[in-house]
Structures are given as C-alpha cells and as structure tokens.
Enzyme design. Structure first.
Site, PDB file in Angstrom:
ATOM      1  N   HIS A  74       0.802  -1.228   0.000  1.00  0.00           N
ATOM      2  CA  HIS A  74       0.000   0.000   0.000  1.00  0.00           C
ATOM      3  C   HIS A  74       0.834   1.276   0.000  1.00  0.00           C
ATOM      4  O   HIS A  74       0.529   2.233   0.712  1.00  0.00           O
ATOM      5  CB  HIS A  74      -0.981  -0.001   1.181  1.00  0.00           C
ATOM      6  CG  HIS A  74      -1.990  -1.106   1.092  1.00  0.00           C
ATOM      7  ND1 HIS A  74      -1.847  -2.318   1.723  1.00  0.00           N
ATOM      8  CD2 HIS A  74      -3.156  -1.193   0.404  1.00  0.00           C
ATOM      9  CE1 HIS A  74      -2.867  -3.101   1.448  1.00  0.00           C
ATOM     10  NE2 HIS A  74      -3.675  -2.455   0.647  1.00  0.00           N
TER      11      HIS A  74
ATOM     12  N   GLU B 102       2.901  -4.977  -5.422  1.00  0.00           N
ATOM     13  CA  GLU B 102       2.059  -3.824  -5.784  1.00  0.00           C
ATOM     14  C   GLU B 102       2.439  -2.574  -5.000  1.00  0.00           C
ATOM     15  O   GLU B 102       2.606  -2.628  -3.784  1.00  0.00           O
ATOM     16  CB  GLU B 102       0.591  -4.188  -5.504  1.00  0.00           C
ATOM     17  CG  GLU B 102      -0.387  -3.043  -5.645  1.00  0.00           C
ATOM     18  CD  GLU B 102      -1.839  -3.517  -5.527  1.00  0.00           C
ATOM     19  OE1 GLU B 102      -2.132  -4.683  -5.867  1.00  0.00           O
ATOM     20  OE2 GLU B 102      -2.674  -2.715  -5.077  1.00  0.00           O
TER      21      GLU B 102
ATOM     22  N   GLU C  84      -3.128   2.274  -9.137  1.00  0.00           N
ATOM     23  CA  GLU C  84      -4.445   2.597  -8.570  1.00  0.00           C
ATOM     24  C   GLU C  84      -4.590   4.082  -8.269  1.00  0.00           C
ATOM     25  O   GLU C  84      -5.705   4.587  -8.196  1.00  0.00           O
ATOM     26  CB  GLU C  84      -4.716   1.759  -7.308  1.00  0.00           C
ATOM     27  CG  GLU C  84      -3.820   2.087  -6.137  1.00  0.00           C
ATOM     28  CD  GLU C  84      -4.138   1.221  -4.911  1.00  0.00           C
ATOM     29  OE1 GLU C  84      -3.808   0.033  -4.938  1.00  0.00           O
ATOM     30  OE2 GLU C  84      -4.720   1.741  -3.948  1.00  0.00           O
TER      31      GLU C  84
ATOM     32  N   ASP D 180      -7.896   1.953 -12.115  1.00  0.00           N
ATOM     33  CA  ASP D 180      -9.199   1.749 -11.480  1.00  0.00           C
ATOM     34  C   ASP D 180     -10.247   2.417 -12.361  1.00  0.00           C
ATOM     35  O   ASP D 180     -10.183   3.634 -12.580  1.00  0.00           O
ATOM     36  CB  ASP D 180      -9.186   2.366 -10.072  1.00  0.00           C
ATOM     37  CG  ASP D 180     -10.439   2.004  -9.295  1.00  0.00           C
ATOM     38  OD1 ASP D 180     -11.542   2.223  -9.834  1.00  0.00           O
ATOM     39  OD2 ASP D 180     -10.322   1.497  -8.167  1.00  0.00           O
TER      40      ASP D 180
END
Ligand code: MG
Length: 380
Positions: free
Chosen positions: A190, A215, A241, A264
């Site tokens: 994240h 990620e 994202e 997204d």
C-alpha cells in the site's frame, strides 16, 4: 436520444462510501455508473451535479465526445475528484448505449476474448496464522486461484525495519504454505515503504515465495524512483491505482516502471480510457490487473473491460454475498472456481436496489494515520 438528468447516490460502508451515478434519458433508458470514493466524497458529488448542466440535452451514446467535454471543458487537467466524477458518468453512458442496442457493453468494446474473468480477494489477519487461515477459507469458499496479501501486520509503523521484513516473510510464507503452489499470491504494501532501497530489500526477501506481483512498493508521485526499483526487482512490479488517464500511464509505461498496471475504472477515466491504457500497456508487454475495491457497479464495469482486453491478468474483487454489498444489487454476482462469468445482459448487466440505500447513510471518512513512536503523524 437525449440526457435529461444525472443523479448521485452516496451509500455508506463502515469505513468509506460507494458513490453511484444514474443518468436518465428522454427515451426512458437509464444508465448507472460508480465513481471512486476519493475521500471528500461530497466534492465528487458536487462535480457530478455541475456536469449535469453540461450534459443535459446531449446524446449519451457519444461517449468519446462527452468524455472530452468533461475532461477538457474543465480547462485544467483534473485530479482524483474530477476524474472520479468523469469515470462514474462515463460508465452510465456505456450502460445506456448497450441497453439502447440490446447488447452487452463488452460487444461494443471489441467483443469477448475470454468467457470468464479470473478474480482475487485479499485475506485479512493480524498474525501470519490468522492471515493463512483466512486465505484457506477464501480459497475453499470461492475457489480463488489468486489472492493478495498485505506484508505489513497492523501496527507495523512501530516495528524496527529488520522486524518488519521478518514479519513480511512470515506472512508470505504462512500463506504460501497454507494454499500451496497452485494459488498465485500478490503482495501489496500500500505504497508505505517510501525509500526505493527498502522496497528492493523487501522484494528480495519475498522472492523465494514467488509472488504474482509486488504492488505499489512506492508512492505514485515519482515515477523515476519506481523505475529504479522495477529495473532491479527480482519480482514483477505492479502499480496504478492512484493514477488517472492515459497521460499519467504514458509516463509510467515509457519509463518502464511497471510489469503490471492497475488502473481503477472508477477514477482512471472510465471504461474507454482504461481500454486505451490497456492498449498502451500491451504495446509495452505489460499486463492489466484492475484495482477494484469499490462496489457492484465497478465490478460489472471491470468484467466488461476484462472480457474484451487481451492483456488482462486478474481482477481485484470482494465477494458480495455479505451486507452491505449483498443488499445493494438486485442479483448478486457469483464467483465459481475463482472466476466470474462474462455478463450477457444488455448494457452493464447490473441493477442496483435503490430502496436498500437508505439503510446505509453516507459516512465522513479519511485514511487513518497512526501516531508514530516519536509522536509524529505518519506522514505518508
Ligand atoms: Mg493497492
């Protein structure tokens, strides 16, 4: 056919909102979409309300023209709020176009390249044992062939770096051992590692367990820093994202900063924008694994995108058989053996139960910032 009205619905989850959009026409055909819950969701609602006056009287099927009207008409290149608003409206335009022709949206995007869409979900767990247990439960219940874990345990901000790497390896090892070699495992810190050298150290520590992708090891502002990591990482780098439009993905792809892009559909600019991003990625030998933590309309939109995109890899998903997700759509999606079937009804093929919205009033939220041991706020 002309647009007559654009409506918004904010539906509250415990920790954020879903923001649904409904576009109505003078021919009685409605379309629905979903905008990203960026944080100040009232701001996104206000932008969509403003766009209504730009769109009323226009033919909703002129998707490309209306996208440019909203994108370029707002003069400055938009940020997350503006692009979330455009994205939610754009989905609804496709829904209308499909319904008007009596055809599913994927047929308007080039048709099917696959019959079913591979999805993954993120197991949760404070300890590596709890995480592995949840991973097994998800695989047994939904047949997932892919999962994604957070390498950081709750409260990781207080751990020494060496202890954090050890914890990350323990979590990865526990899940790998529990689900075996036949389930892919993505890893998502994240964007909370910060320094490129530490991101690389984490990637090297996780490499023996062969993650599907690593990620957002870094935040999105500095593409050169991510390109540095990607050039040296022993595992594939995924990101996207927090990016929007073909223009931001251009830099990411040109600098070879990712092996997998994760646009997204609720903030990157909508379906057609994501098709363009996917085509740019394809030319760079990069796959697409759409970011999809939002609601039922977002998942339906992603199913049409994935159905028609050759370099699609896997779709993020949260099973919607629990409230509130279960209550929001008329007919829940079903995951079978880790896949969702392509939706074959006209338009997006998803119908919301608006009567259920009143049970989930909107919430005001922000990403929680844990206090650090030195009393500072955890700047990123
Ligand atoms: Mg993520």
């Amino acid at each position: 056919m002309k647009i007559t009205k654009v409506e918004t619905f904010l539906v509250g989850l415990p920790h954020r909102n879903f923001l649904f959009v409904k576009v109505q026409t003078d021919e009685g055909i409605d379309g629905i979409g979903e905008a990203y819950s960026c944080g100040p969701d009232d701001a996104t609602v206000a932008v969509i309300r403003d766009f209504e006056s730009w769109l009323v009287g226009r033919d909703p099927r002129d998707v490309e023209a209306l996208w440019h009207l909203m994108y370029a008409g707002s003069r400055f290149p938009g940020g997350a709020i503006l692009n979330a608003a455009i994205s939610g409206i754009e989905h609804a335009l496709w829904d209308i176009a499909g319904k008007a022709l009596g055809t599913p949206v994927y047929r308007l995007l080039g048709g099917k390249v696959r019959e079913r869409i591979r999805v993954y979900q993120a197991p949760r767990g404070a300890t590596s044992e709890a995480l592995a247990e949840d991973a097994v439960a998800l695989v047994e219940r939904y047949g997932y062939t892919a999962l994604k874990i957070s390498p950081q345990p709750p409260g990781f901000e207080k751990l020494a770096w060496s202890a954090l790497v050890r914890e990350a390896v323990a979590r990865m090892e526990a899940v790998r051992r529990a689900v075996g070699e036949d389930v892919d495992i993505g890893v998502d810190p994240h964007a909370r590692i910060f320094e490129p050298a530490r991101a690389l150290e984490m990637a090297e520590a996780l490499q023996p367990y062969r993650p599907l992708f690593f990620e957002e090891p870094l935040r999105p502002e500095n593409v050169d820093a991510l390109a540095y990591v990607r050039a040296r990482s022993p595992i594939p780098i995924a990101t996207g994202e927090m990016l929007y439009t073909k223009f931001q993905f251009r830099e990411l792809l040109e600098k070879r900063a990712a092996d997998v892009v994760q646009p997204d559909v609720c903030v990157a600019g909508g379906i057609l924008e994501c098709k363009k991003i996917a085509a740019m990625a394809e030319a760079h030998y990069v796959t697409v694994a759409p970011h999809n933590p939002m609601g039922p309309v977002a998942t339906a939109v992603n199913v049409h995108l994935a159905a028609s995109t050759p370099n699609f890899l896997v779709l993020e998903y949260t099973a919607d058989d629990q409230p509130p997700r279960r209550d929001l759509r008329v007919e829940p999606l079903r995951v079978k053996d880790g896949y969702i079937d392509v939706l074959d009804r006209p338009g997006l093929g998803v119908e919301l139960d608006e009567a259920a919205f009143e049970h989930y009033p909107p919430v005001r939220w922000h990403r929680p910032f844990p206090i650090q041991p030195d009393g500072s706020m955890g700047f990123y």
